[in-house]
Design a protein around this motif. Structure first.
Motif, mmCIF file in Angstrom:
data_model
loop_
_atom_site.group_PDB
_atom_site.id
_atom_site.type_symbol
_atom_site.label_atom_id
_atom_site.label_comp_id
_atom_site.label_asym_id
_atom_site.label_seq_id
_atom_site.Cartn_x
_atom_site.Cartn_y
_atom_site.Cartn_z
ATOM 1 N N VAL A 69 0.835 -1.203 0.000
ATOM 2 C CA VAL A 69 0.000 0.000 0.000
ATOM 3 C C VAL A 69 0.871 1.255 0.000
ATOM 4 O O VAL A 69 0.601 2.215 -0.719
ATOM 5 C CB VAL A 69 -0.961 0.008 1.216
ATOM 6 N N TYR A 70 1.939 1.249 0.784
ATOM 7 C CA TYR A 70 2.797 2.433 0.884
ATOM 8 C C TYR A 70 3.524 2.728 -0.426
ATOM 9 O O TYR A 70 3.904 3.868 -0.683
ATOM 10 C CB TYR A 70 3.806 2.264 2.020
ATOM 11 N N GLY A 71 3.674 1.737 -1.272
ATOM 12 C CA GLY A 71 4.351 1.926 -2.545
ATOM 13 C C GLY A 71 3.481 2.522 -3.637
ATOM 14 O O GLY A 71 3.956 2.768 -4.744
ATOM 15 N N LEU A 72 2.215 2.779 -3.348
ATOM 16 C CA LEU A 72 1.300 3.333 -4.354
ATOM 17 C C LEU A 72 1.458 4.845 -4.487
ATOM 18 O O LEU A 72 1.989 5.512 -3.601
ATOM 19 C CB LEU A 72 -0.149 2.995 -3.983
ATOM 20 N N ASP A 73 0.955 5.382 -5.585
ATOM 21 C CA ASP A 73 0.966 6.828 -5.833
ATOM 22 C C ASP A 73 -0.265 7.422 -5.155
ATOM 23 O O ASP A 73 -1.391 7.192 -5.588
ATOM 24 C CB ASP A 73 0.933 7.080 -7.338
ATOM 25 N N PHE A 74 -0.060 8.202 -4.102
ATOM 26 C CA PHE A 74 -1.181 8.733 -3.322
ATOM 27 C C PHE A 74 -1.860 9.933 -3.962
ATOM 28 O O PHE A 74 -2.861 10.418 -3.452
ATOM 29 C CB PHE A 74 -0.700 9.097 -1.913
ATOM 30 N N SER A 75 -1.339 10.406 -5.079
ATOM 31 C CA SER A 75 -1.974 11.548 -5.752
ATOM 32 C C SER A 75 -3.137 11.104 -6.640
ATOM 33 O O SER A 75 -3.877 11.934 -7.149
ATOM 34 C CB SER A 75 -0.943 12.308 -6.586
ATOM 35 N N LYS A 76 -3.294 9.806 -6.808
ATOM 36 C CA LYS A 76 -4.344 9.262 -7.686
ATOM 37 C C LYS A 76 -5.437 8.566 -6.877
ATOM 38 O O LYS A 76 -5.223 8.121 -5.760
ATOM 39 C CB LYS A 76 -3.744 8.237 -8.662
ATOM 40 N N THR A 77 -6.603 8.464 -7.480
ATOM 41 C CA THR A 77 -7.713 7.729 -6.885
ATOM 42 C C THR A 77 -7.479 6.232 -7.066
ATOM 43 O O THR A 77 -7.011 5.794 -8.106
ATOM 44 C CB THR A 77 -9.040 8.132 -7.562
ATOM 45 N N MET A 78 -7.820 5.448 -6.037
ATOM 46 C CA MET A 78 -7.639 4.000 -6.070
ATOM 47 C C MET A 78 -8.981 3.321 -5.848
ATOM 48 O O MET A 78 -9.865 3.878 -5.206
ATOM 49 C CB MET A 78 -6.679 3.576 -4.965
ATOM 50 N N ALA A 79 -9.109 2.114 -6.364
ATOM 51 C CA ALA A 79 -10.326 1.322 -6.164
ATOM 52 C C ALA A 79 -10.028 0.214 -5.158
ATOM 53 O O ALA A 79 -9.052 -0.516 -5.295
ATOM 54 C CB ALA A 79 -10.795 0.717 -7.479
ATOM 55 N N VAL A 80 -10.868 0.106 -4.139
ATOM 56 C CA VAL A 80 -10.733 -0.945 -3.131
ATOM 57 C C VAL A 80 -11.827 -1.964 -3.389
ATOM 58 O O VAL A 80 -13.012 -1.617 -3.443
ATOM 59 C CB VAL A 80 -10.854 -0.378 -1.704
ATOM 60 N N SER A 81 -11.438 -3.219 -3.552
ATOM 61 C CA SER A 81 -12.382 -4.303 -3.839
ATOM 62 C C SER A 81 -12.362 -5.306 -2.690
ATOM 63 O O SER A 81 -11.282 -5.716 -2.248
ATOM 64 C CB SER A 81 -11.992 -4.989 -5.146
ATOM 65 N N TYR A 82 -13.563 -5.693 -2.217
ATOM 66 C CA TYR A 82 -13.649 -6.642 -1.117
ATOM 67 C C TYR A 82 -14.992 -7.359 -1.138
ATOM 68 O O TYR A 82 -15.959 -6.865 -1.705
ATOM 69 C CB TYR A 82 -13.436 -5.946 0.227
ATOM 70 N N GLU A 83 -15.002 -8.547 -0.534
ATOM 71 C CA GLU A 83 -16.217 -9.350 -0.440
ATOM 72 C C GLU A 83 -16.449 -9.707 1.010
ATOM 73 O O GLU A 83 -16.014 -10.749 1.472
ATOM 74 C CB GLU A 83 -16.093 -10.632 -1.264
ATOM 75 N N GLY A 84 -17.089 -8.870 1.726
ATOM 76 C CA GLY A 84 -17.352 -9.107 3.139
ATOM 77 C C GLY A 84 -17.816 -7.824 3.781
ATOM 78 O O GLY A 84 -17.943 -6.783 3.123
#
Length: 100
Positions: A69-84
């Motif tokens: 997670v820390y290696g991602l570009d925080f200036s962009k929007t991200m999609a979080v996918s989960y089943e629960g």
């Protein structure tokens, strides 16, 4: 007799998989994450007993991995996918949500 048992076992496994997919609705939320929020985010996701992934461009990162997670570009929007469902996760994602 072996073929009948094997066919029956396959049918039961297939039905069980279908029911799991039907019950576990795949949720996708658009969020904006900051560097300061990473530790809290990973802490909350690690408490969940289901898989949580973050999609960013063509990368898929395990949301329970601090380094991922820390290696991602925080200036962009991200999609979080989960089943629960987890109340604490839902509240946190609500605070980080981005209007589409």
């Amino acid at each position: 007799m072996c073929l009948t048992n094997a066919a029956g076992a396959y049918a039961r496994r297939t039905t069980a998989r279908y029911n799991q997919r039907k019950e576990g609705c795949n949720m996708v939320r658009q969020i904006r994450l900051t560097q300061d929020q990473v530790q809290k985010f990973v802490s909350v996701t690690s408490k969940c007993d289901f898989d949580i992934d973050i999609y960013y461009n063509r990368y898929i990162v395990d949301a329970k991995s601090f380094l991922g997670v820390y290696g991602l570009d925080f200036s962009k929007t991200m999609a979080v996918s989960y089943e629960g469902y987890n109340q604490e996760l839902e509240e946190m994602l609500g605070k980080m949500a981005v209007a589409c």
